[in-house]
Design a protein around this motif. Structure first.
Motif, short mmCIF file in Angstrom:
data_model
loop_
_atom_site.label_atom_id
_atom_site.label_comp_id
_atom_site.label_asym_id
_atom_site.label_seq_id
_atom_site.Cartn_x
_atom_site.Cartn_y
_atom_site.Cartn_z
N MET A 1 -1.03 38.94 -17.68
CA MET A 1 -1.43 39.74 -16.20
C MET A 1 -2.62 40.39 -16.27
O MET A 1 -3.10 40.61 -15.25
CB MET A 1 -0.12 40.60 -16.03
CG MET A 1 1.15 39.73 -15.73
SD MET A 1 2.38 41.01 -15.25
CE MET A 1 2.07 41.79 -13.80
N SER B 1 -5.65 38.43 -15.26
CA SER B 1 -5.08 37.88 -14.15
C SER B 1 -5.43 38.82 -12.96
O SER B 1 -5.27 40.03 -13.15
CB SER B 1 -3.75 37.31 -14.00
OG SER B 1 -3.44 36.99 -12.93
N LEU C 1 -3.25 39.04 -10.36
CA LEU C 1 -2.05 39.59 -10.27
C LEU C 1 -1.87 40.61 -10.90
O LEU C 1 -1.78 40.99 -12.06
CB LEU C 1 -1.01 38.44 -10.78
CG LEU C 1 0.49 38.81 -10.41
CD1 LEU C 1 0.62 38.81 -9.06
CD2 LEU C 1 1.29 37.97 -11.20
N SER C 2 -1.82 41.83 -10.09
CA SER C 2 -1.58 43.28 -10.71
C SER C 2 -0.25 43.75 -10.42
O SER C 2 0.59 43.38 -9.56
CB SER C 2 -2.60 44.03 -10.04
OG SER C 2 -2.19 45.49 -10.34
N GLU D 1 0.60 45.68 -7.45
CA GLU D 1 0.78 45.14 -6.22
C GLU D 1 2.33 44.72 -5.95
O GLU D 1 2.30 44.07 -4.73
CB GLU D 1 -0.37 44.02 -6.07
CG GLU D 1 -0.27 43.43 -4.77
CD GLU D 1 -1.10 42.09 -4.74
OE1 GLU D 1 -1.19 41.59 -3.51
OE2 GLU D 1 -1.24 41.56 -5.58
N ASP E 1 0.48 31.96 -12.31
CA ASP E 1 -0.55 32.41 -11.79
C ASP E 1 -0.72 32.03 -10.42
O ASP E 1 -1.02 32.80 -9.29
CB ASP E 1 -1.80 32.42 -12.46
CG ASP E 1 -2.70 33.58 -12.28
OD1 ASP E 1 -2.30 34.78 -11.76
OD2 ASP E 1 -4.00 33.35 -12.57
N LEU F 1 2.30 32.53 -7.88
CA LEU F 1 2.34 33.93 -7.48
C LEU F 1 0.96 34.36 -6.73
O LEU F 1 1.06 35.40 -6.21
CB LEU F 1 2.59 34.77 -8.59
CG LEU F 1 3.89 34.91 -9.09
CD1 LEU F 1 4.15 35.84 -10.37
CD2 LEU F 1 4.90 35.30 -8.22
N GLY F 2 0.18 33.34 -6.76
CA GLY F 2 -1.02 33.79 -5.83
C GLY F 2 -0.99 33.49 -4.50
O GLY F 2 0.23 33.19 -4.09
N GLN G 1 2.06 31.65 -2.95
CA GLN G 1 3.49 32.47 -2.16
C GLN G 1 3.63 32.31 -0.71
O GLN G 1 4.50 32.36 -0.29
CB GLN G 1 3.06 34.00 -2.41
CG GLN G 1 3.23 34.51 -3.78
CD GLN G 1 4.82 34.60 -4.09
OE1 GLN G 1 5.43 35.43 -3.66
NE2 GLN G 1 5.13 33.53 -4.91
N ARG H 1 4.89 40.48 -4.12
CA ARG H 1 3.65 40.99 -3.87
C ARG H 1 3.77 41.81 -2.25
O ARG H 1 3.87 40.93 -1.54
CB ARG H 1 2.77 39.82 -3.85
CG ARG H 1 2.40 39.37 -5.53
CD ARG H 1 1.25 38.22 -5.38
NE ARG H 1 0.10 38.91 -4.69
CZ ARG H 1 -0.83 38.15 -4.39
NH1 ARG H 1 -0.78 36.81 -4.28
NH2 ARG H 1 -2.08 38.72 -3.57
#
Length: 446
Positions: free
Chosen positions: A142, A145, A147-148, A151, A350, A353-354, A358, A371
């Motif tokens: 993470m 990435s 993806l935080s 968030e 990744d 979930l991007g 999503q 997210r």
């Protein structure tokens, strides 16, 4: 305590494996259902995955194959697997489809070292997977990435704090809400629920919407709870922790208050009584039948109620009995310790979930995204002709969800839920319910 249970589960699954092997080698069969079920579980699991050579051949031999287990069918209109594969030159995602006995088969595959690279894990399994070292932490991935964790909805941060790391990330999620019949509210001249309504507002509305003719209730203000789900959200709102830091059941004064509150509504025929003790099967949906003004259940039923054409309906967040609380229902992306391609597996997660992944998942399953920025785009929102229109309710639900009772052993959660419904039907007192629920929990953890 949990370790002893974990050991027992592992021994039972291992014993099942031995029984299958012995039968295959011509050993004696006792003809019991348990032996057959063990065989069927493992045979089914074995057929779900191809061998490495078969995978390589299927993908043309020029891609890294990443396998991922799922219980849901792929929606072809929003096929995120196809979209991922078309976006990649080096990785191919293949789904291990397990449409039934999902948890049982996944656990059997773990024991037999045939688990996929990515397990979309049920919440009731995740703590044991972490304890057993079955899945790896995703924190380092993470950090590199887009993806935080900042968030993600607060429930995810609370869960990673509880487990000491990000071992699982929600692929999407559902919460719980109140479905209500707008036509009944209009006739009774009761204001529609506000997104910040209280348990007192809820009670007043339910009372006003109840219609009794002689000795017969022709319209209930509130339908009985189907299954255990709404119970735990209300118990959390009344103040109980429900699940401690080790994943054990914790019930106290909040549970007593919730049971007392709803028992009073049931005794006064404002809430219908459970037609079966468990409330999980055989319970008629009297809300959909137009015989109850409100129903507390999962947001996923919005897709079911879109087909209603006999009345107008909408949704509202669960009312607060002191603290906002909503149970998060999800599946968690995890990477298995024995995966030969963890880096490639992370690239799959990744992507899913991007933004693109999503959007496809939200539209396919009508569930919210973990997210916050994706949730705001409302991909999951799809109103039918009769409802819902209060889309702001989802924002309130999103801000109050917690990964709580769903972490419990599913059998325990459902059994305790049966005890709650037994109080409503007069089969148990609140004291008997509390004592028996504690006993069930102690037996599991001893």
């Amino acid at each position: 305590m949990r370790k002893k249970f974990k050991l027992i589960v592992s021994m039972l699954v291992a014993l099942s494996l031995i029984m299958v092997i012995l039968t295959g080698c011509g050993g004696s069969q006792d003809g019991t259902g348990e032996t057959q079920r063990a065989q069927e579980t493992l045979e089914s699991a074995d057929t779900l995955e191809s061998t490495d050579s078969e995978k390589s051949e299927a993908s043309g031999g020029d891609r890294i194959v990443v396998t991922m287990s799922m219980w849901d069918a792929i929606n072809e209109e929003y096929n995120f697997v196809k979209a991922f594969n078309e976006s990649q030159d080096e990785i191919e995602l293949q789904i291990v489809a397990i449409p039934d006995s999902y948890s049982e088969k996944i656990n059997a595959m773990i024991v037999s070292n045939t688990a996929p690279d990515i397990i979309l894990a049920w919440e009731c399994d995740i703590l044991r997977f972490i304890e057993d070292g079955v899945v790896i932490p995703l924190d380092d991935y993470m950090q590199s990435s887009p993806l935080s964790e900042d968030e993600l909805v607060p429930a995810v941060k609370s869960f990673t704090d509880m487990t000491g790391g990000a071992y699982g990330l929600p692929w999407c999620y559902a919460g719980e809400c109140i479905f209500y019949n707008k036509d009944m509210f209009d006739v009774a001249k009761v204001p529609y629920p506000a997104n910040d309504w209280t348990i007192e507002d809820f009670e007043n509305a339910a009372e006003s919407l109840t219609i009794v003719e002689g000795n017969e209730v022709v319209q209930y203000g509130l339908a009985e709870f189907e299954g255990a789900n709404p119970w735990y959200s209300f118990i959390g709102s009344f103040g109980d922790e429900i699940v401690d830091s080790e994943g054990n059941l914790q019930l106290g004064d909040g549970t007593r208050e919730a049971l007392s509150f709803f028992k009073d509504l049931t005794d006064r025929n404002v809430m219908s009584k459970p037609t079966v003790a468990s409330g999980s099967s055989g319970t008629a949906d009297i809300f959909a039948a137009g015989k109850a003004a409100m129903r507390a259940t999962g947001t996923w039923n919005a897709s079911v109620y879109r087909d209603i054409d006999s009345f107008n309906w909408d949704i509202a967040p669960l009312p607060s009995a002191g603290q906002p609380y909503n149970s998060m229902h999800t599946g968690l992306f995890t990477i298995t310790k024995n995966s030969k391609n963890p880096d490639a597996a992370w690239k799959v997660i990744d992507y899913l979930l991007g933004d693109e992944g999503q959007e496809l998942i939200g539209k396919a399953y009508s569930n919210m995204s973990a997210r916050v920025s994706v949730n705001e785009k409302g991909y999951f929102k799809a109103a039918g002709e009769k409802g819902p229109s209060n889309m702001d309710a989802y924002d309130t639900i999103s801000s109050t969800v917690k990964i709580g009772y769903v972490l419990l052993n599913s059998g325990l959660a459902n059994d305790v839920g049966q005890k709650f419904n037994a109080v409503m039907s007069g089969q148990l007192t609140i004291d008997e319910c509390m004592e028996q629920s504690k006993q069930l929990s102690d037996e599991l953890n001893s």
